[in-house]
Design a protein around this motif. Structure first.
Motif, PDB file in Angstrom:
ATOM      1  N   SER A  25       1.661  10.091   3.122  1.00 59.63           N
ATOM      2  CA  SER A  25       1.368   8.692   2.758  1.00 59.63           C
ATOM      3  C   SER A  25       2.264   7.716   3.527  1.00 59.63           C
ATOM      4  O   SER A  25       1.811   6.639   3.930  1.00 59.63           O
ATOM      5  CB  SER A  25       1.569   8.494   1.252  1.00 59.63           C
ATOM      6  OG  SER A  25       0.675   9.309   0.536  1.00 59.63           O
ATOM      7  N   ILE A  26       3.524   8.079   3.726  1.00 57.04           N
ATOM      8  CA  ILE A  26       4.444   7.216   4.474  1.00 57.04           C
ATOM      9  C   ILE A  26       3.967   7.077   5.920  1.00 57.04           C
ATOM     10  O   ILE A  26       3.932   5.981   6.475  1.00 57.04           O
ATOM     11  CB  ILE A  26       5.889   7.776   4.410  1.00 57.04           C
ATOM     12  CG1 ILE A  26       6.460   7.588   2.996  1.00 57.04           C
ATOM     13  CG2 ILE A  26       6.790   7.117   5.455  1.00 57.04           C
ATOM     14  CD1 ILE A  26       7.777   8.314   2.750  1.00 57.04           C
ATOM     15  N   TYR A  35      -3.338   3.353   2.600  1.00 59.57           N
ATOM     16  CA  TYR A  35      -2.748   4.117   1.491  1.00 59.57           C
ATOM     17  C   TYR A  35      -3.868   4.649   0.606  1.00 59.57           C
ATOM     18  O   TYR A  35      -4.828   3.939   0.320  1.00 59.57           O
ATOM     19  CB  TYR A  35      -1.803   3.253   0.653  1.00 59.57           C
ATOM     20  CG  TYR A  35      -1.287   3.992  -0.561  1.00 59.57           C
ATOM     21  CD1 TYR A  35      -0.258   4.912  -0.438  1.00 59.57           C
ATOM     22  CD2 TYR A  35      -1.879   3.806  -1.817  1.00 59.57           C
ATOM     23  CE1 TYR A  35       0.187   5.634  -1.542  1.00 59.57           C
ATOM     24  CE2 TYR A  35      -1.439   4.520  -2.920  1.00 59.57           C
ATOM     25  CZ  TYR A  35      -0.407   5.433  -2.774  1.00 59.57           C
ATOM     26  OH  TYR A  35       0.023   6.144  -3.864  1.00 59.57           O
ATOM     27  N   PHE A  36      -3.721   5.910   0.169  1.00 58.63           N
ATOM     28  CA  PHE A  36      -4.718   6.525  -0.712  1.00 58.63           C
ATOM     29  C   PHE A  36      -4.029   7.064  -1.967  1.00 58.63           C
ATOM     30  O   PHE A  36      -3.016   7.745  -1.870  1.00 58.63           O
ATOM     31  CB  PHE A  36      -5.427   7.690  -0.002  1.00 58.63           C
ATOM     32  CG  PHE A  36      -6.081   7.266   1.287  1.00 58.63           C
ATOM     33  CD1 PHE A  36      -7.339   6.679   1.276  1.00 58.63           C
ATOM     34  CD2 PHE A  36      -5.415   7.430   2.501  1.00 58.63           C
ATOM     35  CE1 PHE A  36      -7.936   6.276   2.470  1.00 58.63           C
ATOM     36  CE2 PHE A  36      -6.012   7.023   3.693  1.00 58.63           C
ATOM     37  CZ  PHE A  36      -7.277   6.439   3.676  1.00 58.63           C
ATOM     38  N   SER A 153       8.227   2.610  -0.644  1.00 55.03           N
ATOM     39  CA  SER A 153       6.991   2.888  -1.371  1.00 55.03           C
ATOM     40  C   SER A 153       5.843   2.846  -0.368  1.00 55.03           C
ATOM     41  O   SER A 153       5.575   1.803   0.225  1.00 55.03           O
ATOM     42  CB  SER A 153       6.750   1.850  -2.473  1.00 55.03           C
ATOM     43  OG  SER A 153       5.415   1.990  -2.952  1.00 55.03           O
ATOM     44  N   ALA A 154       5.210   3.991  -0.182  1.00 59.62           N
ATOM     45  CA  ALA A 154       4.039   4.021   0.697  1.00 59.62           C
ATOM     46  C   ALA A 154       2.917   3.228   0.046  1.00 59.62           C
ATOM     47  O   ALA A 154       2.059   2.670   0.718  1.00 59.62           O
ATOM     48  CB  ALA A 154       3.600   5.460   0.943  1.00 59.62           C
ATOM     49  N   LYS A 155       2.962   3.151  -1.285  1.00 58.27           N
ATOM     50  CA  LYS A 155       1.903   2.464  -2.023  1.00 58.27           C
ATOM     51  C   LYS A 155       1.951   0.945  -1.784  1.00 58.27           C
ATOM     52  O   LYS A 155       0.942   0.335  -1.466  1.00 58.27           O
ATOM     53  CB  LYS A 155       2.025   2.770  -3.515  1.00 58.27           C
ATOM     54  CG  LYS A 155       0.931   2.178  -4.357  1.00 58.27           C
ATOM     55  CD  LYS A 155       0.927   2.741  -5.760  1.00 58.27           C
ATOM     56  CE  LYS A 155      -0.290   2.226  -6.522  1.00 58.27           C
ATOM     57  NZ  LYS A 155      -0.497   2.983  -7.769  1.00 58.27           N
ATOM     58  N   THR A 156       3.138   0.360  -1.941  1.00 58.04           N
ATOM     59  CA  THR A 156       3.261  -1.106  -1.764  1.00 58.04           C
ATOM     60  C   THR A 156       3.678  -1.465  -0.343  1.00 58.04           C
ATOM     61  O   THR A 156       3.720  -2.638   0.000  1.00 58.04           O
ATOM     62  CB  THR A 156       4.315  -1.688  -2.722  1.00 58.04           C
ATOM     63  OG1 THR A 156       5.612  -1.207  -2.327  1.00 58.04           O
ATOM     64  CG2 THR A 156       4.042  -1.296  -4.163  1.00 58.04           C
ATOM     65  N   SER A 157       4.042  -0.459   0.437  1.00 59.91           N
ATOM     66  CA  SER A 157       4.554  -0.577   1.805  1.00 59.91           C
ATOM     67  C   SER A 157       6.007  -1.057   1.876  1.00 59.91           C
ATOM     68  O   SER A 157       6.528  -1.278   2.975  1.00 59.91           O
ATOM     69  CB  SER A 157       3.638  -1.433   2.700  1.00 59.91           C
ATOM     70  OG  SER A 157       3.939  -2.788   2.589  1.00 59.91           O
ATOM     71  N   GLN A 158       6.648  -1.144   0.737  1.00 57.57           N
ATOM     72  CA  GLN A 158       8.064  -1.544   0.701  1.00 57.57           C
ATOM     73  C   GLN A 158       8.919  -0.673   1.627  1.00 57.57           C
ATOM     74  O   GLN A 158       8.933   0.545   1.493  1.00 57.57           O
ATOM     75  CB  GLN A 158       8.579  -1.408  -0.749  1.00 57.57           C
ATOM     76  CG  GLN A 158      10.054  -1.691  -0.945  1.00 57.57           C
ATOM     77  CD  GLN A 158      10.541  -1.252  -2.337  1.00 57.57           C
ATOM     78  OE1 GLN A 158       9.745  -1.163  -3.275  1.00 57.57           O
ATOM     79  NE2 GLN A 158      11.823  -0.972  -2.473  1.00 57.57           N
TER      80      GLN A 158
END
Ligand code: GDP
Ligand code: MG
Length: 175
Positions: A25-26, A35-36, A153-158
């Motif tokens: 994900s990263i 992102y999935f 966070s791969a989810k928020t891209s932080q």
């Protein structure tokens, strides 16, 4: 007058860490901006290429992601061979993944490249309510072992771009 010191280089970058910590994900966040929620752990290309430009240089990362072999808690020597940098990932909501991350660091240190640039990455920083590993724990371990530490966070891209830019800087410096 400023001297023109532009240069370009290529560097192999490997990802290690337990299954499910967010390695793929990263990489997908960084390379494709995607992102999935249900990233399939064992499927997908294990190789990505991405060019980063810093002020004075261009660096082309050849990024090696695992295709699920990490479930056996070790990777073939060819996976690490010639790597300039390594990203060791754990999940802030899993104490076990942090314990395992330390083992991955030891495995990398055994590969014997003293110039290897290593980053310890605490991923899933968006899961604050499920946090089991405090940032200070990762930070302290990283400091003791000469790694660079960052929460992502791969989810928020932080901090995902920040992670790769910091690695690029360090790889250029270590050259
Ligand atoms: P890998 O096995 O280390 O490559 O991990 P994956 O990238 O396949 O991710 C495993 C699972 O965690 C997937 O369901 C992802 O959607 C999820 N995941 C990955 N990164 C994050 C993140 O930063 N935050 C959250 N909440 N979930 C994530
Ligand atoms: Mg994966």
């Amino acid at each position: 007058m400023a001297k023109n010191r532009s240069s370009s280089m290529q560097a192999k970058l490997v990802l290690v860490g337990d299954m499910g910590t967010g390695k793929t994900s990263i990489v997908l966040r960084f390379v494709k901006g995607q992102y999935f929620d249900c990233q399939e752990s064992t499927i997908g290309a294990a190789f990505f290429s991405q060019i980063l430009s810093l002020n004075e240089a261009t660096i082309k990362f050849d990024i090696w992601d695992t295709a699920g072999q990490e479930r056996y808690h070790s990777l073939a020597p060819m996976y690490y061979r010639g790597a300039a940098a390594a990203i060791v990932v754990y999940d802030i909501s899993s104490t076990e993944s942090f314990t395992r991350a330390k083992k991955w660091v030891e495995e990398l240190q055994r590969q014997g490249n003293p110039c290897l640039v290593m980053a310890l990455v605490a991923n899933k920083a968006d899961l604050e309510e499920k946090r089991k590993v405090f940032a200070e724990e990762g930070e302290q371990y990283a400091e003791e072992n000469g790694l660079f530490f960052i929460e992502t966070s791969a989810k928020t891209s932080q901090n995902v771009n920040e992670l790769f830019y910091e690695i690029a800087k360090r790889v250029l410096k270590a050259r």
